[in-house]
Design an enzyme around this catalytic site. Structure first.
Site, mmCIF file in Angstrom:
data_model
loop_
_atom_site.group_PDB
_atom_site.id
_atom_site.type_symbol
_atom_site.label_atom_id
_atom_site.label_comp_id
_atom_site.label_asym_id
_atom_site.label_seq_id
_atom_site.Cartn_x
_atom_site.Cartn_y
_atom_site.Cartn_z
ATOM 1 N N THR A 220 53.699 71.798 65.090
ATOM 2 C CA THR A 220 55.129 71.672 65.367
ATOM 3 C C THR A 220 55.439 71.793 66.858
ATOM 4 O OG1 THR A 220 55.380 74.020 64.940
ATOM 5 C CG2 THR A 220 55.807 72.529 63.113
ATOM 6 N N LEU B 177 53.391 82.717 59.649
ATOM 7 C CA LEU B 177 52.081 82.829 59.004
ATOM 8 C C LEU B 177 51.950 83.991 58.030
ATOM 9 C CD1 LEU B 177 50.116 81.844 62.192
ATOM 10 C CD2 LEU B 177 50.149 80.513 60.088
ATOM 11 N N SER C 25 48.818 71.850 56.286
ATOM 12 C CA SER C 25 48.807 73.303 56.186
ATOM 13 C C SER C 25 50.216 73.879 56.335
ATOM 14 C CB SER C 25 47.916 73.861 57.295
ATOM 15 O OG SER C 25 47.971 75.271 57.271
ATOM 16 N N CYS D 2 49.818 77.317 66.510
ATOM 17 C CA CYS D 2 51.047 77.808 65.922
ATOM 18 C C CYS D 2 51.885 78.472 66.994
ATOM 19 C CB CYS D 2 50.767 78.808 64.807
ATOM 20 S SG CYS D 2 52.290 79.479 64.149
HETATM 21 C C1 LIG Z 1 57.113 75.493 56.838
HETATM 22 C C2 LIG Z 1 55.925 75.071 57.646
HETATM 23 C C3 LIG Z 1 54.806 75.915 57.727
HETATM 24 C C4 LIG Z 1 53.692 75.550 58.479
HETATM 25 N N1 LIG Z 1 52.601 76.380 58.514
HETATM 26 C C5 LIG Z 1 51.485 75.996 59.194
HETATM 27 C C6 LIG Z 1 50.297 76.803 59.190
HETATM 28 O O1 LIG Z 1 50.237 77.850 58.521
HETATM 29 N N2 LIG Z 1 49.232 76.386 59.923
HETATM 30 C C7 LIG Z 1 49.251 75.212 60.645
HETATM 31 O O2 LIG Z 1 48.264 74.866 61.289
HETATM 32 N N3 LIG Z 1 50.352 74.412 60.630
HETATM 33 C C8 LIG Z 1 51.457 74.779 59.938
HETATM 34 N N4 LIG Z 1 52.572 73.948 59.924
HETATM 35 C C9 LIG Z 1 52.539 72.672 60.670
HETATM 36 C C10 LIG Z 1 52.224 71.488 59.757
HETATM 37 O O3 LIG Z 1 50.949 71.609 59.161
HETATM 38 C C11 LIG Z 1 52.303 70.158 60.527
HETATM 39 O O4 LIG Z 1 51.346 70.177 61.559
HETATM 40 C C12 LIG Z 1 53.657 69.897 61.155
HETATM 41 O O5 LIG Z 1 54.684 70.367 60.327
HETATM 42 C C13 LIG Z 1 53.910 68.430 61.471
HETATM 43 O O6 LIG Z 1 53.889 67.620 60.303
HETATM 44 P P1 LIG Z 1 55.209 67.214 59.455
HETATM 45 O O7 LIG Z 1 56.224 66.714 60.448
HETATM 46 O O8 LIG Z 1 54.750 66.168 58.501
HETATM 47 O O9 LIG Z 1 55.664 68.447 58.783
HETATM 48 C C14 LIG Z 1 53.693 74.309 59.185
HETATM 49 C C15 LIG Z 1 54.816 73.469 59.096
HETATM 50 C C16 LIG Z 1 55.917 73.826 58.340
HETATM 51 C C17 LIG Z 1 57.100 72.891 58.257
#
Ligand SMILES: Cc1cc2nc3c(=O)[nH]c(=O)nc-3n(C[C@H](O)[C@H](O)[C@H](O)COP(=O)(O)O)c2cc1C
Ligand SMILES: Cc1cc2nc3c(=O)[nH]c(=O)nc-3n(C[C@H](O)[C@H](O)[C@H](O)COP(=O)(O)OP(=O)(O)OC[C@H]3O[C@@H](n4cnc5c(N)ncnc54)[C@H](O)[C@@H]3O)c2cc1C
Ligand code: FES
Lengths: 262, 306
Positions: free
Chosen positions: B196, B73, B21, B133
């Site tokens: 994150t 968001l 997401s 978030c």
């Molecule tokens: C630019 C960006 C936007 C994100 N937006 C959301 C979101 O709207 N809802 C959510 O649950 N997680 C959001 N995340 C978190 C990611 O879904 C994921 O949990 C997190 O980035 C860890 O995975 P990764 O290291 O592979 O990116 C976002 C991450 C990034 C980098």
């Protein structure tokens, strides 16, 4: 991902470089103002691509040219790449400048590497654009020679007066209009945010039309992350603006859409 | 060819690879690169009741091995998502399996979004509830780091939808397994982790924070060892399946998550680096299973040996 070979990678002056990629499909599709999103190297410490305007495209040779300034770790890495090595490119991405039709004088207003983005207007506009270009000093001035060689009227402003007029590039607009009373102009702005804001205000004051290409940090480059937004006028929104993604709804926006902070 | 299909909550997925997401938009942003049907699921960016602007710019910065984001968001709101051509209707046409990530600024809003999506659920396979978030001052952070609030959110969403509910946990807590247990106890069909990690970076020349919100969330390869640890801890604490994510940037990373206990995985930040990465992960899984003479990807889940 697709690998694109570097045909040439040379220093123009100071920290400015020109790189040519073999990229037939991008070359065939590219329009002035669009960009490529470059994965310079497969290094895991770099998770983001770097966006660069397509300076020139040669569909016959199947190549595209970028002009870049070495400013940080990614561009430093790119500067070290030799001809024959490869990068991964996505593109052409984003919106393009609208070519000015017959009877309209196209004017590119550029700061720094902004002049890279407007160059293809030389071929797509009905007549050769005038280039108004601003730089900090002589060493930061690039591409003025390239535009001149293409037959463009080039006017320069430098902060220190070392070349052309001393002052800001926006100060070159009014003299140009004064010299050509009654003519129709269309402006194309590309450069750092403060320059674009100043240009936007000036053009509105002077009731002139144009398009601005914005420079925002990008992640995906394809509209998926909302990391690259700019404020655009939105009469439906209470505040008068809403956010648009500069990678897909831009980077080129019509002047009347750009929201200028009070 | 090994069997990549897997069961996740009450769903049968083609393969265990999804896109996370917030990193794959609300619709067809990546459809130019590949057929979205090839994924286990597409998880769209967080949706709330009303449209929201998100945070001021700059919203992102790169750090060594990762990035910090405080997008805040930005989104179209649930109505537009359900009905505007380029959102859910486009995803439906693409044939993709769609999970919808939801959030709210109150428990009532979480329930309302869940109910609205339930009513329009044709084309939606599951809800992922973002209680984690770290960016939205009015809500997100508190729900995911306070056990009582987390329980209330999950209960409210559970009561508002028949769709499978995946609860997305915040890593910004002392004991993540505790939150996994809470989600399970309140009726979650699955949990996903990690979101994150709270993070920050400063430009030393200007002395200004690198993102306007000052703090944001760290993602990318830098967070992977933390995420693996948390998936492992949750796997030992809950019975519901785990959707593992955090820094996956190659197929081997996905295998590591599954060995730690993830039934399925999400590719996030790595989509920005390489839009085709999710497909590479799928083909790596296939090759890995063949090489190890494993018949089904299901056999990898929690198969770490000690
Ligand atoms: C630019 C960006 C936007 C994100 N937006 C959301 C979101 O709207 N809802 C959510 O649950 N997680 C959001 N995340 C978190 C990611 O879904 C994921 O949990 C997190 O980035 C860890 O995975 P990764 O290291 O592979 O990116 C976002 C991450 C990034 C980098
Ligand atoms: C549409 C568009 C077109 C561009 N065209 C050109 C061009 O033709 N020539 C050129 O030299 N530069 C251009 N830029 C700016 C260029 O993308 C940055 O200078 C470059 O990304 C810096 O990377 P780095 O790793 O060297 O710098 P670092 O400072 O180490 O980069 C860190 C992060 O910040 C981002 N970043 C840093 N500066 C900028 C910036 N000014 N704009 C956007 N992102 C930035 C990087 O992409 C990276 O994610 C353009 C930017 C955009 C958005
Ligand atoms: S860079 Fe991701 S939406 Fe523009």
């Amino acid at each position: 991902m697709a690998r694109f070979q570097i045909l040439e990678n040379v220093r123009l002056r100071g920290d400015y470089f020109r790189v040519v990629f073999s990229a037939p499909e991008i070359a065939a599709a590219a329009r002035a103002g669009q960009f490529v999103h470059v994965r310079i190297d497969e290094r895991r410490d770099h998770v983001l691509r770097r966006p660069f305007s397509i300076h020139d495209a040669d569909p016959a040779a199947g190549s595209i040219t970028l002009i870049y300034k070495r400013v940080g770790s990614g561009t430093a890495l790119l500067a070290e790449k030799a001809a024959g090595s490869c990068c991964d490119l996505l593109g052409p991405l984003g919106t393009a400048f609208t070519p000015a039709p017959e009877g309209v004088v196209p004017v590119a207003v550029a700061g720094g590497y902004g002049a890279a983005a407007t160059y293809m207007l030389v071929r797509s506009c009905a007549r050769k654009p005038v280039l108004l270009i601003g730089a900090r000093n002589r060493d930061e001035l690039i591409l003025d020679d390239v535009y001149r060689a293409a037959g463009c009227d080039v006017r320069v402003a430098t902060d220190d007066g070392g070349c052309g007029v001393k002052g800001r590039v926006t100060e070159l607009v009014e003299p140009l209009l004064a010299e050509n009373p009654g003519k129709k102009f269309f402006f194309y702005g590309c450069g750092p945010r403060p320059m674009l804001a100043a240009l936007g205000r000036k053009l509105r004051e002077l009731h002139r039309d144009g398009e601005l290409s914005v420079d925002e940090i990008m992640c995906c480059g394809v509209g998926a992350c909302f990391g690259c937004v700019v404020k655009i006028n939105d009469p439906d929104a209470e505040k008068g603006w809403s956010y648009a993604r500069s990678c897909v709804e831009g980077p080129v926006f019509p002047l009347e859409k750009i929201y200028l902070e009070k | 060819m090994a069997d990549l299909s897997t069961s996740f909550a009450s769903l049968e997925l083609k393969n265990p690879v999804t896109t996370a997401s917030g990193t794959c938009g609300y619709g067809l942003e990546y459809a130019n690169f590949y057929d979205l049907k090839k994924l286990g699921a597409v998880i769209v960016k967080g949706i709330r009741m009303t449209p929201s602007d998100g945070n001021p710019m700059p919203r992102v910065c790169e750090v060594t091995g990762g990035m910090i984001n405080a997008i805040g968001l930005q989104g179209p709101g649930v109505d537009a998502f359900l009905h505007d051509d380029h959102y859910l209707p486009a995803l439906k046409k693409s044939g993709a399996t769609v999970f919808v990530n939801i959030w709210g600024t109150s428990i009532g809003e979480y329930a309302d979004v869940a109910a609205a999506l339930d009513a329009g659920s044709d084309g939606i396979s599951a809800l992922e509830v973002n209680i984690s978030c770290p960016n939205v001052k009015a809500g997100g952070a508190a729900f995911g780091t306070d056990g009582k609030l987390a329980a209330q959110v999950v209960r409210a969403v559970r009561g508002a939808t028949r769709l499978p509910v995946i609860v997305k946990l915040s890593p910004n807590v002392a004991d993540i397994a505790e939150f996994g247990r809470i989600a399970e106890a309140e009726g979650a069909d699955a949990i996903s982790l990690i979101n994150t990690l709270g993070a920050m970076a400063i430009d030393i020349e200007t002395r200004r924070p690198k993102i306007a919100n000052v703090t944001g969330g760290l993602s990318g390869p830098a967070v992977k060892p933390v995420a693996i640890r948390m998936v492992y801890q949750c796997f030992r604490a809950v019975k519901v399946p785990i959707l593992g994510m955090g820094g996956i940037s190659c197929g081997a990373d996905a295998v590591e998550f599954m060995l730690a206990g993830a039934t399925a995985v999400s590719v996030g930040t790595a989509n920005f680096t390489d839009p085709l990465l999710p497909l590479n992960v799928i083909s790596f899984l296939d090759e890995y299973l063949d090489r190890h003479r494993i018949k089904s990807v299901r056999e990898l889940v929690g198969a770490m040996e000690q």
